[in-house]
Design a protein around this motif. Structure first.
Motif, PDB file in Angstrom:
ATOM      1  N   ASN A  39       5.277   3.810 -15.065  1.00 50.68           N
ATOM      2  CA  ASN A  39       4.389   5.091 -15.123  1.00 50.68           C
ATOM      3  C   ASN A  39       4.326   5.305 -13.419  1.00 50.68           C
ATOM      4  N   ASP A  40       3.779   6.366 -13.107  1.00 50.47           N
ATOM      5  CA  ASP A  40       3.630   6.765 -11.710  1.00 50.47           C
ATOM      6  C   ASP A  40       2.746   6.070 -11.033  1.00 50.47           C
ATOM      7  N   LYS A  41       1.757   5.401 -11.405  1.00 54.22           N
ATOM      8  CA  LYS A  41       0.722   4.449 -10.960  1.00 54.22           C
ATOM      9  C   LYS A  41       1.754   3.093 -10.435  1.00 54.22           C
ATOM     10  N   GLU A  42       2.568   2.660 -11.393  1.00 60.16           N
ATOM     11  CA  GLU A  42       3.350   1.413 -10.911  1.00 60.16           C
ATOM     12  C   GLU A  42       4.527   1.904 -10.091  1.00 60.16           C
ATOM     13  N   LYS A  43       4.948   2.894 -10.128  1.00 59.95           N
ATOM     14  CA  LYS A  43       6.088   3.471  -9.109  1.00 59.95           C
ATOM     15  C   LYS A  43       5.232   3.510  -7.542  1.00 59.95           C
ATOM     16  N   GLU A  44       4.031   3.953  -7.602  1.00 62.09           N
ATOM     17  CA  GLU A  44       3.581   3.703  -6.364  1.00 62.09           C
ATOM     18  C   GLU A  44       3.249   2.303  -5.862  1.00 62.09           C
ATOM     19  N   ASP A  45       2.807   1.523  -6.595  1.00 60.47           N
ATOM     20  CA  ASP A  45       2.594   0.263  -6.346  1.00 60.47           C
ATOM     21  C   ASP A  45       3.695  -0.570  -5.657  1.00 60.47           C
ATOM     22  N   VAL A  46       5.068  -0.421  -6.420  1.00 61.28           N
ATOM     23  CA  VAL A  46       5.998  -1.041  -6.039  1.00 61.28           C
ATOM     24  C   VAL A  46       6.999  -0.519  -4.987  1.00 61.28           C
ATOM     25  N   PHE A  47       6.748   0.795  -4.422  1.00 65.66           N
ATOM     26  CA  PHE A  47       7.251   1.583  -3.500  1.00 65.66           C
ATOM     27  C   PHE A  47       6.543   1.957  -2.320  1.00 65.66           C
ATOM     28  N   TYR A  48       5.150   1.874  -2.329  1.00 65.21           N
ATOM     29  CA  TYR A  48       4.366   2.441  -1.182  1.00 65.21           C
ATOM     30  C   TYR A  48       4.725   1.716   0.077  1.00 65.21           C
ATOM     31  N   THR A  49       5.203   0.555  -0.086  1.00 62.94           N
ATOM     32  CA  THR A  49       5.381  -0.241   1.266  1.00 62.94           C
ATOM     33  C   THR A  49       6.624  -1.201   0.913  1.00 62.94           C
ATOM     34  N   ASN A  50       6.902  -1.893   2.260  1.00 61.95           N
ATOM     35  CA  ASN A  50       7.948  -3.121   2.013  1.00 61.95           C
ATOM     36  C   ASN A  50       7.332  -4.569   1.921  1.00 61.95           C
ATOM     37  N   LEU A  51       7.974  -5.332   1.346  1.00 62.99           N
ATOM     38  CA  LEU A  51       7.265  -6.836   1.442  1.00 62.99           C
ATOM     39  C   LEU A  51       7.390  -7.106   3.108  1.00 62.99           C
ATOM     40  N   GLU A  52       6.533  -7.656   3.596  1.00 59.10           N
ATOM     41  CA  GLU A  52       6.626  -8.285   5.090  1.00 59.10           C
ATOM     42  C   GLU A  52       6.257  -9.683   5.080  1.00 59.10           C
ATOM     43  N   PHE A  53       6.872 -10.223   6.219  1.00 60.10           N
ATOM     44  CA  PHE A  53       6.682 -11.500   6.568  1.00 60.10           C
ATOM     45  C   PHE A  53       5.048 -11.742   6.965  1.00 60.10           C
ATOM     46  N   GLY A  54       4.498 -12.789   6.325  1.00 66.18           N
ATOM     47  CA  GLY A  54       3.022 -13.370   6.737  1.00 66.18           C
ATOM     48  C   GLY A  54       3.037 -14.417   7.405  1.00 66.18           C
ATOM     49  N   THR A  55       1.847 -15.265   7.082  1.00 67.65           N
ATOM     50  CA  THR A  55       1.637 -16.521   7.681  1.00 67.65           C
ATOM     51  C   THR A  55       2.733 -17.644   7.194  1.00 67.65           C
ATOM     52  N   ALA A  56       3.197 -17.242   6.000  1.00 66.18           N
ATOM     53  CA  ALA A  56       4.176 -18.293   5.393  1.00 66.18           C
ATOM     54  C   ALA A  56       5.289 -17.649   4.823  1.00 66.18           C
ATOM     55  N   GLY A  57       5.970 -16.741   5.744  1.00 63.94           N
ATOM     56  CA  GLY A  57       7.250 -15.993   5.244  1.00 63.94           C
ATOM     57  C   GLY A  57       7.058 -14.683   4.416  1.00 63.94           C
ATOM     58  N   MET A  58       7.855 -14.441   3.567  1.00 61.15           N
ATOM     59  CA  MET A  58       7.766 -13.254   2.395  1.00 61.15           C
ATOM     60  C   MET A  58       7.368 -13.797   1.145  1.00 61.15           C
ATOM     61  N   ARG A  59       6.282 -13.298   0.539  1.00 64.05           N
ATOM     62  CA  ARG A  59       5.896 -13.649  -0.812  1.00 64.05           C
ATOM     63  C   ARG A  59       5.480 -12.621  -1.459  1.00 64.05           C
ATOM     64  N   GLY A  60       5.929 -12.298  -2.746  1.00 59.86           N
ATOM     65  CA  GLY A  60       5.472 -11.267  -3.598  1.00 59.86           C
ATOM     66  C   GLY A  60       5.828 -11.421  -4.830  1.00 59.86           C
ATOM     67  N   VAL A  61       5.317 -10.325  -5.779  1.00 64.17           N
ATOM     68  CA  VAL A  61       5.564 -10.578  -7.193  1.00 64.17           C
ATOM     69  C   VAL A  61       7.085 -10.050  -7.585  1.00 64.17           C
ATOM     70  N   LEU A  62       7.505 -10.660  -8.556  1.00 61.41           N
ATOM     71  CA  LEU A  62       9.112 -10.496  -8.770  1.00 61.41           C
ATOM     72  C   LEU A  62       8.943  -9.258  -9.490  1.00 61.41           C
ATOM     73  N   GLY A  63      10.166  -8.395  -9.339  1.00 57.44           N
ATOM     74  CA  GLY A  63      10.527  -7.360  -9.924  1.00 57.44           C
ATOM     75  C   GLY A  63      11.054  -6.299  -9.210  1.00 57.44           C
ATOM     76  N   ALA A  64      11.411  -4.852  -9.679  1.00 59.13           N
ATOM     77  CA  ALA A  64      12.061  -3.935  -8.988  1.00 59.13           C
ATOM     78  C   ALA A  64      11.109  -3.104  -8.018  1.00 59.13           C
ATOM     79  N   GLY A  65      11.816  -2.887  -6.708  1.00 60.56           N
ATOM     80  CA  GLY A  65      11.036  -1.998  -5.966  1.00 60.56           C
ATOM     81  C   GLY A  65      10.686  -2.789  -4.321  1.00 60.56           C
ATOM     82  N   THR A  66      10.803  -1.704  -3.421  1.00 62.94           N
ATOM     83  CA  THR A  66      10.642  -2.535  -2.090  1.00 62.94           C
ATOM     84  C   THR A  66       9.553  -3.349  -1.835  1.00 62.94           C
ATOM     85  N   ASN A  67       8.521  -3.213  -2.661  1.00 60.77           N
ATOM     86  CA  ASN A  67       7.220  -4.050  -2.576  1.00 60.77           C
ATOM     87  C   ASN A  67       7.251  -5.299  -3.497  1.00 60.77           C
TER      88      ASN A  67
END
Length: 561
Positions: free
Chosen positions: A28-56
């Motif tokens: 849905n639109d809210k989910e689209k925003e959540d997974v595409f509003y930004t890109n996953l970035e490196f933090g204090t321990a590399g790159m970590r995120g929820v599995l799934g489709a999208g740049t985030n």
């Protein structure tokens, strides 16, 4: 592009992975925003995120993009192609697939890779980089995060996670990738000549080093009983192998020994969460164990529960590390083996107790930012200059390293240290909690707690920024009725007393209080959370506990939560 345009870019991509395509079409639109509003970035321990489709989200495309950046970094190192990259992975969903995708991207750039034949703990990956003399390393893991997550950590040629100076190079290369969906990757057949499978040889070399950290190797061990759980993760074989070979009586929690990406038989895979110990404590009561030890899924963090006065008492990472220090330093001093130039490392959000223990033995203490890479980097520098000799390093978040053949947190080493210390003190008629209480009597009583405010999505990121900005604009002068005597801002590298901070810039604020307590605030680098650390000093345990409650409530009031 905005999130809707990014969504369309992915949705119309002809080569889209079938599983990810289904996810995209069900959003849905809210989910689209959540997974595409930004890109996953490196933090204090590399790159970590929820599995799934999208740049985030973490998926084969974002993994490929990260690997393009790391591959270009490796190409810039002396003989980077030939030295290659060691790759490890844990039990999580997609871990093996991401490890192979990483190797294929490296092969596309002509870089060799050395891939573990099956899952291994993070510290063994760090060891493998050093043992194989690789140019770097990759670990596919989300550490202690919930099952929905996975992650990607990168290491330098010393087996240390990339410090900001080098991680920034990787990020720069990553940002040059215009379209992660169009990254060209060689086929499996084309990649195989660049890939070498590793296993038993590295395992045995690692086990040998782990077993060598014993301070009192001659002690009898039969009457000390240990209940152990790997929490469905990677530490099962290494821990049980090392402890069994050394003669310890180890009782595994069999229901949590099988690798399981869904963590089916544990309430939480995170040793910082008390419910993660439920099954292990139940087993400990059945067999009358002396101590319970559980590792997080990638085997870099260790949680300890000690039997004390007939009850099983959970120790925090600060408490257990202080006891390890007391044991190691007291024994080295007694044996005449404590180096005159010994140094211990911990972080700016770690309890003062460990520092007081170290200094009582004449051991120097140096602070780093949160993130074990900063401790690993300290080890590297003094290894070169010989100015100081590493003796121990730890974070409050249940991670430590005893010997520096690994340059990351090592729960396998920590299990052995907890077992040895517990066994030693039992022979003196004491347990680990008795020793902790003795340290409190000597150095003062401390209670360390953490409040983590979960703030997911775009709105959450905005709220976390707002909290930190407001604390900077309107710094509290009194917290919980106690005067704030000094404020450190690690983002501006300044202190309220006019001094400067000689550490890399980081979004952290730390408040020192008149009673010897301190409180720190920092956004997590790996989760959508704003974390508050409380190190409260009291005249005794009850006083410290009651003060902690007051400080926590007032701090939440100050930030408007």
């Amino acid at each position: 592009m905005n999130y809707k345009e990014e969504y369309e870019r992915w949705n119309v991509f002809e080569g889209m992975d079938a599983g990810l395509k289904s996810e995209l079409q069900a959003m849905n639109d809210k989910e689209k925003e959540d997974v595409f509003y930004t890109n996953l970035e490196f933090g204090t321990a590399g790159m970590r995120g929820v599995l799934g489709a999208g740049t985030n989200r973490l998926n084969i495309y974002t993994i490929r993009k990260a690997n393009v950046g790391f591959a270009k970094y490796v190409l810039g190192l002396p003989e980077g192609k030939e030295r290659g990259v060691a790759i490890g992975y844990d039990n999580r969903h997609m871990s093996y697939r991401f490890a192979i995708e990483s190797a294929k991207v490296l092969a596309t750039y002509g870089i060799k890779s050395y891939i573990f034949e099956s899952l291994r703990p993070t510290p063994e990956l760090s060891f493998a980089v050093r043992y194989l003399k690789c140019a770097g390393g990759i670990m596919i893991t989300a550490s202690h995060n919930p099952k929905e997550y996975n992650g990607y950590k990168v290491y330098d040629d010393t087996g240390c996670q990339l410090i900001p100076e080098w991680a920034d190079q990787v990020v720069g290369y990553v940002n040059e990738v215009a379209d992660e969906l169009k990254i060209e990757v060689v086929s499996d057949d084309e990649a195989y000549p660049y890939m070498t499978w590793i296993g038993e040889e590295v395992d045995e070399a690692y086990y040998k080093e782990v077993m060598s950290i014993e301070v009192n190797p001659g002690m009898e061990k039969d009457d000390f009983k240990i209940v152990f759980s790997p929490q469905h993760g990677t530490s099962n074989i290494p821990v049980r192998t090392c402890l069994t070979r050394l003669g310890y009586n180890i009782v595994p929690v069999l229901a949590q020994c099988a690798p399981d990406p869904d963590f089916s038989n544990t309430a939480s895979p995170n040793p910082e969460v008390p419910c993660s110990y439920d099954l292990a404590i139940k087993k400990a009561k059945e067999v009358d164990a002396d101590v319970v030890v559980i590792c997080d899924p990638d085997g870099d963090r260790l949680g300890v529960v000690a039997k004390h006065d007939g009850e099983y008492v959970l120790m925090s990472g600060n408490q257990s590390a202080a006891v390890y220090l007391e044991y190691i330093l007291s024994q080295l001093k007694e044996q005449g083996k404590l180096p005159a130039n010994a140094v211990m490392y911990n972080t700016i959000v770690t309890s003062d107790l460990g520092e007081l223990v170290a200094r009582s033995y004449g051991v120097d203490v140096e602070k780093t930012l949160t993130g074990f890479k900063f401790i690993g980097d300290k080890i590297r520098k003094y290894e070169a200059t010989k100015e100081k000799q590493f003796i121990f390093g730890y974070e409050e978040s249940y991670g430590c390293v005893v010997k520096d053949f690994v340059r990351d947190k090592d729960a396998v080493q920590a299990v052995l240290t907890a077992a040895e210390a517990g066994n030693y003190y039992k022979k003196q008629g004491k347990d680990l909690i008795d020793v902790l209480n003795e340290l409190y009597q000597k150095h003062g009583t401390f209670k360390e707690t953490q409040v983590a405010l979960a703030k997911a999505g775009a709105a959450g990121a905005t709220r976390i920024k707002e909290i930190m900005d407001n604390l900077r604009k309107d710094a509290p002068t009194v917290i919980g009725g106690v005067k704030v005597t000094k404020v450190e801002d690690y983002q501006s590298s300044t202190c309220s007393d006019g001094s400067t901070i000689d550490l890399p810039k980081s979004n952290v604020l730390k408040y020192y209080l008149e009673d010897g307590s301190w409180i720190a605030a920092r956004p997590s680098g790996t989760e959508p959370k704003c974390k508050f650390y409380f190190s409260i000093k009291g005249v005794d345990a009850n006083d410290a506990a009651s003060k902690t409650e007051v400080f926590q409530k007032d701090m939440m009031k100050i930030i408007g939560e």
